[in-house]
Scaffold this motif. Structure first.
Motif, PDB file in Angstrom:
ATOM      1  N   GLN A 128      -4.968   4.143  -2.858  1.00  0.00           N
ATOM      2  CA  GLN A 128      -4.610   4.119  -1.438  1.00  0.00           C
ATOM      3  C   GLN A 128      -5.649   4.191  -0.343  1.00  0.00           C
ATOM      4  O   GLN A 128      -5.530   3.483   0.591  1.00  0.00           O
ATOM      5  CB  GLN A 128      -3.738   5.598  -0.989  1.00  0.00           C
ATOM      6  CG  GLN A 128      -2.811   5.504  -0.005  1.00  0.00           C
ATOM      7  CD  GLN A 128      -1.932   6.646   0.122  1.00  0.00           C
ATOM      8  OE1 GLN A 128      -1.980   7.841  -0.197  1.00  0.00           O
ATOM      9  NE2 GLN A 128      -0.755   6.536   0.851  1.00  0.00           N
ATOM     10  N   ARG A 129      -6.880   4.734  -0.900  1.00  0.00           N
ATOM     11  CA  ARG A 129      -7.978   4.838  -0.095  1.00  0.00           C
ATOM     12  C   ARG A 129      -8.831   3.212  -0.194  1.00  0.00           C
ATOM     13  O   ARG A 129      -9.511   3.239   0.748  1.00  0.00           O
ATOM     14  CB  ARG A 129      -8.793   5.970  -0.614  1.00  0.00           C
ATOM     15  CG  ARG A 129      -8.337   7.372  -0.360  1.00  0.00           C
ATOM     16  CD  ARG A 129      -9.470   8.320  -0.320  1.00  0.00           C
ATOM     17  NE  ARG A 129      -9.686   8.253  -1.842  1.00  0.00           N
ATOM     18  CZ  ARG A 129      -9.196   9.104  -2.761  1.00  0.00           C
ATOM     19  NH1 ARG A 129      -8.347   9.890  -2.510  1.00  0.00           N
ATOM     20  NH2 ARG A 129      -9.660   9.105  -4.163  1.00  0.00           N
ATOM     21  N   SER A 130      -8.586   2.806  -1.405  1.00  0.00           N
ATOM     22  CA  SER A 130      -9.673   1.631  -1.684  1.00  0.00           C
ATOM     23  C   SER A 130      -9.016   0.379  -1.451  1.00  0.00           C
ATOM     24  O   SER A 130      -9.837  -0.745  -1.225  1.00  0.00           O
ATOM     25  CB  SER A 130     -10.149   1.822  -3.159  1.00  0.00           C
ATOM     26  OG  SER A 130     -10.644   2.945  -3.534  1.00  0.00           O
ATOM     27  N   THR A 177       0.828  -1.260  -0.038  1.00  0.00           N
ATOM     28  CA  THR A 177      -0.068   0.141   0.098  1.00  0.00           C
ATOM     29  C   THR A 177       0.868   1.150   0.112  1.00  0.00           C
ATOM     30  O   THR A 177       0.342   2.223   0.443  1.00  0.00           O
ATOM     31  CB  THR A 177      -0.783   0.090   1.126  1.00  0.00           C
ATOM     32  OG1 THR A 177      -0.236  -0.188   2.638  1.00  0.00           O
ATOM     33  CG2 THR A 177      -1.992  -1.136   0.902  1.00  0.00           C
ATOM     34  N   GLY A 192      -3.925   7.799  -5.487  1.00  0.00           N
ATOM     35  CA  GLY A 192      -4.736   8.324  -4.360  1.00  0.00           C
ATOM     36  C   GLY A 192      -6.006   7.401  -4.106  1.00  0.00           C
ATOM     37  O   GLY A 192      -6.476   7.050  -2.883  1.00  0.00           O
ATOM     38  N   THR A 193      -6.502   7.113  -5.307  1.00  0.00           N
ATOM     39  CA  THR A 193      -7.813   6.200  -5.122  1.00  0.00           C
ATOM     40  C   THR A 193      -7.447   4.830  -4.713  1.00  0.00           C
ATOM     41  O   THR A 193      -8.071   4.237  -3.958  1.00  0.00           O
ATOM     42  CB  THR A 193      -8.479   6.267  -6.549  1.00  0.00           C
ATOM     43  OG1 THR A 193      -8.805   7.720  -7.009  1.00  0.00           O
ATOM     44  CG2 THR A 193      -9.660   5.200  -6.409  1.00  0.00           C
ATOM     45  N   ARG A 207      -6.476  -2.482   0.588  1.00  0.00           N
ATOM     46  CA  ARG A 207      -5.862  -3.015   1.949  1.00  0.00           C
ATOM     47  C   ARG A 207      -5.285  -4.354   1.588  1.00  0.00           C
ATOM     48  O   ARG A 207      -5.649  -5.022   0.887  1.00  0.00           O
ATOM     49  CB  ARG A 207      -7.120  -3.126   2.840  1.00  0.00           C
ATOM     50  CG  ARG A 207      -7.702  -1.745   3.267  1.00  0.00           C
ATOM     51  CD  ARG A 207      -6.821  -0.868   4.056  1.00  0.00           C
ATOM     52  NE  ARG A 207      -7.340   0.564   4.307  1.00  0.00           N
ATOM     53  CZ  ARG A 207      -7.349   1.427   3.617  1.00  0.00           C
ATOM     54  NH1 ARG A 207      -6.922   1.526   2.092  1.00  0.00           N
ATOM     55  NH2 ARG A 207      -7.850   2.627   4.095  1.00  0.00           N
TER      56      ARG A 207
END
Length: 215
Positions: free
Chosen positions: A96-98, A76, A93-94, A100
């Motif tokens: 990194q948010r989506s 990540t 960035g997307t 895991r």
């Protein structure tokens, strides 16, 4: 009717309601709000890809397990996500948010999980990040003596992973009933004292006559 009289009447009517009415009102309100939330929120899809760390001839399974834990944390980072953004079709960035990752203490495997409102995008992001992680591990294979290989690619999910309106309605009903029960416990002390306050004593006729004679 004055404002004071209307308030007094409303308070009197509220006091006449049975105690369980607060529980029922809270449960119904919570169920309606929970069901509406579940119906209005967009569905969320989840897809997972798996990669496995394989030891080379110069390494052993324990080393592979340790490097799998390390790669799970690296997956990540922007160095990997920046390499995956073109294949995924979304900015880093997307990702990194989506996205895991998770690892197992017993198996040298890394699970890359992506969530999105689109089922195909969730699978694309998971596969893009797992492929970028594999390429990133290949650059240091000579020093780690561990090879990262694709174990199972992510497939397009058919059902959303988010809660259905029925589930959110049940959760809202439970929460509303709990709040209604708390409201019963924290009712104003003034009302409880007024309900248990004894009536004022009225002097009898004999006592009243004695008082007039003394005057």
């Amino acid at each position: 009717m004055t404002e004071h009289s209307r308030r007094a009447t409303a308070t009197h009517r509220a006091r006449r309601l049975p105690p369980w009415s607060l529980l029922a009102a809270g449960a119904v309100t919570g169920g309606v709000l929970g069901g509406a939330y579940g119906a209005l929120q967009p569905p969320v899809y989840t897809a997972t890809a798996y990669v496995v760390a394989v030891p080379t001839e110069r390494s052993d399974p324990a080393s592979a397990l340790g490097f799998a834990q390390a790669y799970g944390r690296v997956a990540t980072q922007l160095a990997v996500l920046g390499d995956a953004q073109d294949a995924a079709g979304v900015p880093a960035g997307t990702l990194q948010r989506s996205v895991r990752t998770s690892t197992s203490p017993d198996a040298p495997m890394v699970a890359v999980t992506a969530t999105s409102e689109r089922a195909d995008l969730a699978a694309d992001m998971a596969n893009a990040v797992s492929a970028a992680l594999t390429r990133h591990a290949a650059t240091s294979e000579k020093s780690t003596n561990v090879e990262l290989q694709e174990f199972a690619p992510a497939v397009r999910p058919t059902d959303p992973s988010s809660a259905s309106p029925l589930i959110t309605a049940l959760v809202g009903t439970s929460a509303g009933g709990l709040l209604g029960g708390l409201a019963l416990l924290v009712r104003p002390r003034r009302e409880r004292e007024a309900a248990g306050r004894p009536a004022a004593n009225v002097p009898g006729p004999a006592l009243a006559a004695d008082v007039r004679g003394a005057l």
